[in-house]
Write a protein that holds these residues in place. Structure first.
Motif, PDB file in Angstrom:
ATOM      1  N   PHE A 227       0.829  -1.200   0.000  1.00 52.47           N
ATOM      2  CA  PHE A 227       0.000   0.000   0.000  1.00 52.47           C
ATOM      3  C   PHE A 227       0.866   1.254   0.000  1.00 52.47           C
ATOM      4  O   PHE A 227       1.923   1.293   0.616  1.00 52.47           O
ATOM      5  N   THR A 228       0.367   2.299  -0.660  1.00 59.21           N
ATOM      6  CA  THR A 228       1.054   3.597  -0.627  1.00 59.21           C
ATOM      7  C   THR A 228       0.482   4.485   0.476  1.00 59.21           C
ATOM      8  O   THR A 228       1.065   5.508   0.821  1.00 59.21           O
ATOM      9  N   ARG A 229      -0.663   4.075   1.014  1.00 56.33           N
ATOM     10  CA  ARG A 229      -1.287   4.771   2.133  1.00 56.33           C
ATOM     11  C   ARG A 229      -2.193   3.773   2.845  1.00 56.33           C
ATOM     12  O   ARG A 229      -2.543   2.744   2.289  1.00 56.33           O
ATOM     13  N   THR A 230      -2.566   4.089   4.077  1.00 60.62           N
ATOM     14  CA  THR A 230      -3.444   3.197   4.821  1.00 60.62           C
ATOM     15  C   THR A 230      -4.847   3.239   4.205  1.00 60.62           C
ATOM     16  O   THR A 230      -5.431   4.315   4.076  1.00 60.62           O
ATOM     17  N   PRO A 231      -5.388   2.082   3.801  1.00 58.04           N
ATOM     18  CA  PRO A 231      -6.718   2.089   3.179  1.00 58.04           C
ATOM     19  C   PRO A 231      -7.841   2.234   4.206  1.00 58.04           C
ATOM     20  O   PRO A 231      -7.648   1.986   5.400  1.00 58.04           O
ATOM     21  N   PHE A 232      -8.992   2.646   3.713  1.00 59.88           N
ATOM     22  CA  PHE A 232     -10.218   2.741   4.506  1.00 59.88           C
ATOM     23  C   PHE A 232     -10.117   3.756   5.660  1.00 59.88           C
ATOM     24  O   PHE A 232     -10.758   3.607   6.692  1.00 59.88           O
ATOM     25  N   GLY A 233      -9.311   4.784   5.450  1.00 61.58           N
ATOM     26  CA  GLY A 233      -9.199   5.850   6.438  1.00 61.58           C
ATOM     27  C   GLY A 233     -10.253   6.921   6.200  1.00 61.58           C
ATOM     28  O   GLY A 233     -10.915   6.962   5.167  1.00 61.58           O
ATOM     29  N   LYS A 234     -10.430   7.802   7.194  1.00 55.35           N
ATOM     30  CA  LYS A 234     -11.438   8.863   7.101  1.00 55.35           C
ATOM     31  C   LYS A 234     -10.916  10.116   6.420  1.00 55.35           C
ATOM     32  O   LYS A 234     -11.699  10.912   5.906  1.00 55.35           O
ATOM     33  N   ALA A 235      -9.590  10.305   6.423  1.00 51.56           N
ATOM     34  CA  ALA A 235      -9.016  11.558   5.931  1.00 51.56           C
ATOM     35  C   ALA A 235      -8.904  11.545   4.405  1.00 51.56           C
ATOM     36  O   ALA A 235      -7.819  11.462   3.835  1.00 51.56           O
ATOM     37  N   LEU A 236     -10.055  11.608   3.747  1.00 52.20           N
ATOM     38  CA  LEU A 236     -10.075  11.625   2.293  1.00 52.20           C
ATOM     39  C   LEU A 236     -10.634  12.960   1.802  1.00 52.20           C
ATOM     40  O   LEU A 236     -11.595  13.479   2.365  1.00 52.20           O
ATOM     41  N   ALA A 237     -10.033  13.468   0.740  1.00 52.02           N
ATOM     42  CA  ALA A 237     -10.579  14.667   0.111  1.00 52.02           C
ATOM     43  C   ALA A 237     -11.923  14.312  -0.520  1.00 52.02           C
ATOM     44  O   ALA A 237     -12.124  13.169  -0.933  1.00 52.02           O
ATOM     45  N   PRO A 238     -12.840  15.273  -0.585  1.00 48.58           N
ATOM     46  CA  PRO A 238     -14.158  14.987  -1.175  1.00 48.58           C
ATOM     47  C   PRO A 238     -14.079  14.349  -2.561  1.00 48.58           C
ATOM     48  O   PRO A 238     -14.905  13.504  -2.912  1.00 48.58           O
TER      49      PRO A 238
END
Length: 271
Positions: free
Chosen positions: A12-23
Motif C-alpha cells: 500500500f502507498t497509504r493506509t486504506p479505509f481511512g477517514k481523511a479523504l478529500a471529497p
C-alpha cells in the motif's frame, strides 16, 4: 503490529479505509451521490432539509462532499455538532460563528442572531449554511427555536439554508403533531440507504485503488461476508475490511479470504 508493516506486506502507498479523504476521493455510490445532489439543491434554495440514516451510513460524509462544491466566497458554513447546548447555545453558536459576541440575555440574543444572518446575506452577499449534526438529539425547545429562526419576513424569504442531520428517529420525531409547523417548512427529506452488495464490492475496490492496489485483494466470499455483516454501511465495512486485512497479514496470506473475513467479524463484533 504497526501500520507500516501492514502497508509493506500489501504494497500500500497509504493506509486504506481511512477517514481523511478529500471529497474528490470519496466513493460515489448511488445513495451518496443522490444525497450530495439533494443537499446542494437545498442550499441553493436556502431551504430547510432533513437527512437521516443509520449510524455509519455516511451522512456527514455526504454533507462534507456537498459543501466542497460550494463557492466559499458566496457561502458561510456553520457546523454545530453538539446539540447538548440548549436553545440559547444554538443561537450563541450561530452568533459566534458569524463573528459576534453572544448577548447574555436570550431576549437580546435572538434578534442579534437574526440581524447577523441578515447582514451576512445583504451586506456580504453570502448564503449562510447551518449544519446541525446529531440532530436526533435536539430537544423539543431547540426544534421550536429553529422554527422561529426560519420564520423571517413573514415567511416570504428564507434567510439561510439549514440541514438537520441525524438518525431515523429524527424523521419520526418531526412527524409528531407538536412539530407540525416545523414539519411543513421542510423542503428536503432524504434517507441515506445502505449500499448494495455490488456497491460494497466497488467500494472496497475503490479504497484499495486509492491505497495503491488495483488488483482484487478480497475474495468474493470475503466481500459477501463483509457486506452482510456490515449491512452495507460504509463505516462498518471500513472497520471489517481493516480487520480482515490484519487477519490475512497475520496468517501470511496474500489475499483476504473468507477465513480472514470471519476472523475480522469475530474481532469487531466481540469488541
Amino acid at each position: 503490529m504497526t501500520l507500516d508493516r501492514l502497508q509493506a506486506h500489501y504494497g500500500f502507498t497509504r493506509t486504506p479505509f481511512g477517514k481523511a479523504l478529500a471529497p474528490s476521493m470519496l466513493h460515489r455510490h448511488t445513495a451518496h451521490a443522490e444525497a450530495v445532489a439533494r443537499i446542494g439543491w437545498c442550499i441553493t434554495e436556502r431551504a430547510l432539509g432533513v437527512v437521516t440514516g443509520e449510524v455509519g451510513a455516511g451522512k456527514t460524509v455526504a454533507v462534507r462532499a456537498a459543501l466542497a462544491n460550494l463557492d466559499p466566497s458566496r457561502h458561510t458554513t456553520i457546523y454545530l455538532g453538539n446539540p447538548a447546548v440548549g436553545g440559547r447555545g444554538l443561537y450563541g453558536g450561530i452568533v459566534t460563528a458569524l463573528g459576534g459576541e453572544p448577548r447574555f440575555h436570550k431576549a437580546a440574543l435572538i434578534p442579534q442572531t437574526v440581524e447577523l444572518l441578515a447582514a451576512e446575506e445583504h451586506e456580504r452577499g453570502r448564503t449562510v449554511v447551518l449544519i446541525l449534526d446529531e440532530a436526533h438529539l435536539l430537544t423539543s425547545d431547540q426544534l421550536e427555536e429553529l422554527r422561529l429562526l426560519t420564520n423571517a419576513d413573514m415567511d416570504s424569504h428564507s434567510p439561510f439554508a439549514c440541514l438537520l442531520i441525524g438518525q431515523p428517529t429524527l424523521r419520526r420525531r418531526i412527524k409528531l403533531g407538536t412539530f407540525a409547523a416545523l414539519d411543513q417548512r421542510i423542503a428536503l427529506r432524504y434517507t441515506l440507504t445502505a449500499m448494495s452488495d455490488t456497491e460494497t464490492k466497488s467500494y472496497l475496490a475503490h479504497h484499495l485503488t486509492l491505497a495503491g492496489r488495483s488488483d482484487p485483494l478480497f475474495s468474493d466470499d470475503a466481500t459477501a461476508l463483509i457486506h452482510q455483516v456490515g449491512r452495507g454501511t460504509p463505516r462498518a465495512i471500513n472497520n471489517l475490511a481493516v480487520q480482515a486485512l490484519v487477519a490475512a497479514y497475520a496468517a501470511g496470506k496474500a489475499i483476504v479470504d473468507e477465513t480472514s473475513a470471519r476472523a475480522a467479524v469475530t474481532e469487531v463484533t466481540t469488541e
